[in-house]
Design an enzyme around this catalytic site. Sequence first.
Site, mmCIF file in Angstrom:
data_model
loop_
_atom_site.group_PDB
_atom_site.id
_atom_site.type_symbol
_atom_site.label_atom_id
_atom_site.label_comp_id
_atom_site.label_asym_id
_atom_site.label_seq_id
_atom_site.Cartn_x
_atom_site.Cartn_y
_atom_site.Cartn_z
ATOM 1 N N GLU A 82 34.733 49.478 70.348
ATOM 2 C CA GLU A 82 34.157 48.257 69.776
ATOM 3 C C GLU A 82 35.174 47.675 68.809
ATOM 4 O O GLU A 82 36.253 48.238 68.626
ATOM 5 C CB GLU A 82 32.849 48.581 69.061
ATOM 6 N N LYS A 101 25.002 54.294 61.048
ATOM 7 C CA LYS A 101 25.590 53.177 60.298
ATOM 8 C C LYS A 101 25.742 53.643 58.854
ATOM 9 O O LYS A 101 24.924 53.340 57.975
ATOM 10 C CB LYS A 101 24.691 51.934 60.430
ATOM 11 N N ARG A 107 16.818 51.774 63.559
ATOM 12 C CA ARG A 107 18.196 52.270 63.454
ATOM 13 C C ARG A 107 18.449 52.854 62.069
ATOM 14 O O ARG A 107 19.091 53.904 61.938
ATOM 15 C CB ARG A 107 19.184 51.136 63.771
#
Length: 285
Positions: A184, A151, A52
Amino acid sequence: MSLQIYINGTFYDKENAKISVYDHGLLYGDGIFEGMRSYSGKVFRLSEHMDRLYESARAICLQIPISKEQMEADVIETLRRNNLSDAYIRLVVTRGAGSLGLDPNRTSNPQVIIIADHIALYPAEYYETGLKIITASTIRNHPAALSPRVKSLNYLNNIMAKIEGQQAGCVEALMLNHKGEVAECTGDNIFIIKREQLLTPPKDAGILEGITRNAVLGLARSLGIPAQEITLTRHDLLVADECFLTGSAAEVIPVISIDGRPIGDGKVGPITKKLMTEFKALVHR
Ligand code: PMP
């Protein structure tokens, strides 16, 4: 001994671990990060975190100066140096120091920072009693503006929603996406249980594809709990039987009310409890 912080291959005492005020990570939030956990000295799903991280880097055209293998070894070395076995690990890669303009081409030396420390995101009692959350009016970033799948160091979007939560007396807040669908929470993924089925928003709802989320989906599969990644609305949450959140720092944490309305009977549900127990076992496996 002071905590040892890794910056670009060198370890510094916490007090002396510093980077430039010209770093674009600071000036513009130009960089990426990961939050990981180690249990009994082993980093949970380390290779997924590496994948990721390197995908986030690729998405923002940031060349990480070391290989994934080296990064993994450096994460483990950071734990070893600090004599930590159960820890939270924050890995940050910034664009590096540059000029006072946006231009990423005028930066040099991306900074790779690894901090291993302890974290207690939520008080222990919330794992017993469950969280009360609200729906924030701040929506999750539009994927065409800044994909939530990256992220990035630019978390102001989520911080604004967290402030809304705190102003309402909650420690976490639900974020919808630009279409009004459930995305989320500010630092965690969300799941509900409806008629014994586990449901969570799909990746394309504009969410971070959480590593804990994927682990819980895998657990459900192995336990024979039917699970689906499916578009959810706030209505689905309000009429759910159970609700919980997942994240590396939070692990699996129950939610018992949203916007002052109890979920199910307003108590931590049986499937949530089961998944909490199984997750605890999984991280120590
Ligand atoms: N969503 C957001 C916005 C997050 O920042 C995080 C990580 N704190 C998560 C979900 C959970 O992801 P993971 O399980 O990989 O920690």
